[in-house]
Design a protein around this motif. Structure first.
Motif, PDB file in Angstrom:
ATOM      1  N   ARG A 116       0.829  -1.205   0.000  1.00 60.17           N
ATOM      2  CA  ARG A 116       0.000   0.000   0.000  1.00 60.17           C
ATOM      3  C   ARG A 116       0.868   1.262   0.000  1.00 60.17           C
ATOM      4  NH1 ARG A 116      -1.587   0.205   4.579  1.00 60.17           N
ATOM      5  NH2 ARG A 116      -1.397   2.169   5.402  1.00 60.17           N
TER       6      ARG A 116
ATOM      7  N   GLU B  80       4.049   1.566  -0.951  1.00 61.99           N
ATOM      8  CA  GLU B  80       4.726   1.662  -2.248  1.00 61.99           C
ATOM      9  C   GLU B  80       3.748   2.102  -3.331  1.00 61.99           C
ATOM     10  OE1 GLU B  80       8.187  -1.748  -1.638  1.00 61.99           O
ATOM     11  OE2 GLU B  80       6.413  -2.235  -2.828  1.00 61.99           O
TER      12      GLU B  80
ATOM     13  N   GLN C 254       1.049   3.936  -3.051  1.00 63.68           N
ATOM     14  CA  GLN C 254       0.754   5.369  -2.910  1.00 63.68           C
ATOM     15  C   GLN C 254       1.873   6.212  -3.518  1.00 63.68           C
ATOM     16  OE1 GLN C 254       0.142   5.589   1.335  1.00 63.68           O
ATOM     17  NE2 GLN C 254      -2.038   5.088   1.167  1.00 63.68           N
ATOM     18  N   ALA C 255       3.114   5.795  -3.273  1.00 60.86           N
ATOM     19  CA  ALA C 255       4.252   6.528  -3.846  1.00 60.86           C
ATOM     20  C   ALA C 255       4.246   6.459  -5.368  1.00 60.86           C
ATOM     21  CB  ALA C 255       5.567   5.964  -3.294  1.00 60.86           C
TER      22      ALA C 255
ATOM     23  N   LEU D 143       1.604   5.901  -7.387  1.00 60.54           N
ATOM     24  CA  LEU D 143       0.458   6.653  -7.911  1.00 60.54           C
ATOM     25  C   LEU D 143       0.697   8.160  -7.861  1.00 60.54           C
ATOM     26  CD1 LEU D 143      -2.458   4.539  -6.407  1.00 60.54           C
ATOM     27  CD2 LEU D 143      -1.804   4.687  -8.825  1.00 60.54           C
ATOM     28  N   ALA D 144       1.371   8.627  -6.826  1.00 55.57           N
ATOM     29  CA  ALA D 144       1.646  10.061  -6.685  1.00 55.57           C
ATOM     30  C   ALA D 144       2.662  10.548  -7.712  1.00 55.57           C
ATOM     31  CB  ALA D 144       2.150  10.347  -5.275  1.00 55.57           C
ATOM     32  N   THR D 145       3.403   9.638  -8.320  1.00 59.33           N
ATOM     33  CA  THR D 145       4.470   9.999  -9.257  1.00 59.33           C
ATOM     34  C   THR D 145       4.018   9.964 -10.713  1.00 59.33           C
ATOM     35  OG1 THR D 145       5.992   9.018  -7.663  1.00 59.33           O
ATOM     36  CG2 THR D 145       6.883   9.511  -9.797  1.00 59.33           C
TER      37      THR D 145
ATOM     38  N   ARG E 106      -5.803   1.557 -11.204  1.00 62.84           N
ATOM     39  CA  ARG E 106      -5.499   2.786 -11.946  1.00 62.84           C
ATOM     40  C   ARG E 106      -4.974   2.488 -13.353  1.00 62.84           C
ATOM     41  NH1 ARG E 106      -4.365   6.121 -14.967  1.00 62.84           N
ATOM     42  NH2 ARG E 106      -3.560   8.209 -14.634  1.00 62.84           N
TER      43      ARG E 106
END
Length: 156
Positions: free
Chosen positions: A54, A56, A58-59, A61-63, A116
């Protein structure tokens, strides 16, 4: 068009950086291929695998850049031959969108990252070490581009 490979794990062996750079450097100026390696999250002994995935995820997806098409690398995805990949690459180029190719860490990918994805791609039903996948993706993208452009690297 920009193709950006997003991967967990900044500490790469020299052979990975060299191999990726070899193929990325062959790409034309109008279709760049770059690698962005994200740091491994700080992991405590109490962090279980699902929490690690989770964090990793989030990191990753944010990039993802802006309106980029998202391609997730997972051994359970679609397996293509080089011609089919070249066809996809051609469609991506015609769509004019950047593409984010995502490689998770050793614990795998979080479901939110898969959700996503516009497409889930498998290089093989085998599970490859994620460091090796960085080089394989670069080589396969270059090979597909070569096929699209009748480059001597790959002719029927």
């Amino acid at each position: 068009m920009r193709l950006q490979l997003l991967a967990i794990g900044q500490r790469m062996p020299e052979w990975v950086a060299t191999g990726f750079a070899e193929y990325a450097g062959r790409m034309p100026r109008d279709m760049t291929l770059t690698l962005q390696a994200l740091p491994n999250p700080n992991r405590s002994r109490a962090m279980d695998t699902s929490t690690l995935r989770r964090v990793e995820g989030q990191a990753l997806l944010a990039t993802i850049p802006g309106q980029a098409m998202v391609v997730v690398l997972d051994e359970r995805g679609d397996v293509l031959d080089t011609r089919a990949l070249a066809g996809r690459l051609g469609r991506w180029q015609q769509a004019g969108r950047d593409v984010a190719l995502i490689i998770g860490g050793a614990a795998g990918l979080d479901d939110a990252v898969r959700e996503r994805a516009d497409w889930i791609w498998s290089l093989s039903p085998l599970t490859f070490p994620h460091m090796l996948v960085r080089v394989l993706v670069a080589e396969q993208i270059y090979r597909a581009w070569s096929l699209l452009n009748n480059h001597p690297y790959h002719r029927a």
